[in-house]
Write an enzyme that holds these catalytic residues in place. Structure first.
Site, PDB file in Angstrom:
ATOM      1  N   ASP A   1       0.840  -1.202   0.000  1.00  7.99           N
ATOM      2  CA  ASP A   1       0.000   0.000   0.000  1.00  7.99           C
ATOM      3  C   ASP A   1       0.877   1.255   0.000  1.00  7.99           C
ATOM      4  O   ASP A   1       1.889   1.305   0.698  1.00  7.99           O
ATOM      5  CB  ASP A   1      -0.859   0.024   1.273  1.00  7.99           C
ATOM      6  CG  ASP A   1      -2.334  -0.114   0.974  1.00  7.99           C
ATOM      7  OD1 ASP A   1      -2.764   0.181  -0.162  1.00  7.99           O
ATOM      8  OD2 ASP A   1      -3.058  -0.532   1.892  1.00  7.99           O
TER       9      ASP A   1
ATOM     10  N   LYS B   1      -0.390  -0.400  -4.328  1.00  5.36           N
ATOM     11  CA  LYS B   1      -1.838  -0.152  -4.314  1.00  5.36           C
ATOM     12  C   LYS B   1      -2.098   1.302  -3.944  1.00  5.36           C
ATOM     13  O   LYS B   1      -1.467   1.816  -3.002  1.00  5.36           O
ATOM     14  CB  LYS B   1      -2.548  -1.086  -3.322  1.00  5.36           C
ATOM     15  CG  LYS B   1      -4.062  -0.849  -3.301  1.00  5.36           C
ATOM     16  CD  LYS B   1      -4.822  -1.962  -2.605  1.00  5.36           C
ATOM     17  CE  LYS B   1      -4.863  -1.858  -1.098  1.00  5.36           C
ATOM     18  NZ  LYS B   1      -5.458  -0.612  -0.580  1.00  5.36           N
TER      19      LYS B   1
ATOM     20  N   GLU C   1     -14.040  -2.124  -2.091  1.00 13.77           N
ATOM     21  CA  GLU C   1     -14.320  -2.255  -0.652  1.00 13.77           C
ATOM     22  C   GLU C   1     -15.684  -1.670  -0.318  1.00 13.77           C
ATOM     23  O   GLU C   1     -15.975  -0.511  -0.669  1.00 13.77           O
ATOM     24  CB  GLU C   1     -13.221  -1.538   0.154  1.00 13.77           C
ATOM     25  CG  GLU C   1     -13.459  -1.621   1.657  1.00 13.77           C
ATOM     26  CD  GLU C   1     -12.247  -1.243   2.504  1.00 13.77           C
ATOM     27  OE1 GLU C   1     -11.147  -1.024   1.951  1.00 13.77           O
ATOM     28  OE2 GLU C   1     -12.407  -1.171   3.740  1.00 13.77           O
TER      29      GLU C   1
HETATM   30  O1  KIV Z   1      -5.056  -1.726   4.069  1.00 18.91           O
HETATM   31  C1  KIV Z   1      -5.664  -2.783   3.834  1.00 18.91           C
HETATM   32  O2  KIV Z   1      -5.487  -3.808   4.489  1.00 18.91           O
HETATM   33  C2  KIV Z   1      -6.603  -2.751   2.724  1.00 18.91           C
HETATM   34  C3  KIV Z   1      -7.561  -3.893   2.575  1.00 18.91           C
HETATM   35  C4  KIV Z   1      -8.610  -3.827   3.615  1.00 18.91           C
HETATM   36  C5  KIV Z   1      -8.142  -3.976   1.204  1.00 18.91           C
HETATM   37  O3  KIV Z   1      -6.614  -1.824   1.968  1.00 18.91           O
END
Ligand code: KIV
Length: 270
Positions: A91, A119, A188
């Site tokens: 992320d 992401k 989500e």
């Molecule tokens: O940060 C995370 O774990 C997420 C998931 C919930 C998709 O973005």
């Protein structure tokens, strides 16, 4: 019947696209450390997300907004050390991809920490960024619907796309990310019928969380799977309760997703 066992070969973006084409669901877990990554891979979990949810699940913040690049890099490195074959998504934290140029610099750091993909949360405004990154060889997973980094703009952790206008906006956002070259898309907390329409309308595989059973894959946060969350969200399930130990909980999650048992209506928004 599907039985969860160790992955045979490393999972790539192409593996996941082929699974979408073949109608075979894949499994994703959001997790943050080496032993859990190793266990997930031994259970056949195709994709590991080092989610910025770690801000809340591990670091004790009340949102994902305070998470820093250094914290993400620390956890991506840990997961990469535990993993051999799953595809790792990292992320990008709040405001580290506000411009395409910033995104390129910060995505490079996440990839160099051991991720195979980054992401980012948001819709059409990110199309230029997706193109910039993917043209330069950095795979991108988009994230639409409830985007936790925008919690203050959204007014809370709420289901998105319930009326015609916002559903249309999400369909358009998904189309623009797909067109720009995104490789995966997290959906989500959106109504199941909308997630199904988006999944059928884009070429990239979709990964649902609170988005019904018709996405190409499912993701859950490891803390929810293991019953560590004080107030678990409706869409999650404590698999440890019935499975008894952590490897069995991961196996049960994987098998229930592959066979279409999870999520059921009680985990779904309509
Ligand atoms: O940060 C995370 O774990 C997420 C998931 C919930 C998709 O973005």
């Amino acid at each position: 019947m599907y039985a969860a066992t160790e992955l045979e070969k490393p999972i790539t973006v192409q593996t996941l696209r082929k699974m979408k084409a073949d109608g075979e669901k894949f499994i994703t877990v959001s997790l943050y450390d080496a032993p859990m990554a190793a266990m997930a891979q031994r259970t056949g979990v195709e994709a590991l997300l080092v989610g910025d949810s770690l801000g809340m699940t591990v670091l004790g913040y009340d949102s994902t907004i305070p998470v820093t690049m250094e914290q993400m890099i620390y956890h991506v490195e840990a997961v990469a050390r535990g993993n051999k074959k799953s595809l790792i998504m990292g992320d990008m934290p709040f405001m580290t991809y506000a411009t395409p140029e910033q995104a390129l610099v910060n995505a490079t750091r996440i990839m160099q920490a051991g991720a195979h993909m980054v992401k980012i949360e948001g819709g059409a405004w990110l199309a230029e960024t997706v193109k910039m990154l993917t043209d330069r060889g950095i795979p991108v997973c988009g994230h639409l619907g409830l985007t936790p980094q925008s919690v203050h703009k959204l007014g809370g952790y709420r289901v998105q796309g319930r009326d015609e206008d916002t559903a249309g906006q999400l369909l358009d956002d998904a189309a623009q990310l797909d067109e720009a070259g995104a490789d995966l898309l997290v959906l989500e907390c959106v109504p199941a019928a909308l997630a199904k329409r988006i999944t059928e309308s884009v070429s990239m595989p979709t990964i649902g969380i609170g988005a019904g059973r018709d996405t190409d894959a499912q993701v859950l946060v490891i803390n929810d799977i293991l019953g560590l969350t004080e107030q678990p969200p409706k869409f999650s399930k404590n698999f440890l309760k019935e499975a008894g130990d952590i490897p069995s909980a991961l196996r049960k999650y994987a098998e229930d997703v592959k066979s279409g048992v999870f999520p059921d209506d009680s985990h779904t928004f309509f």
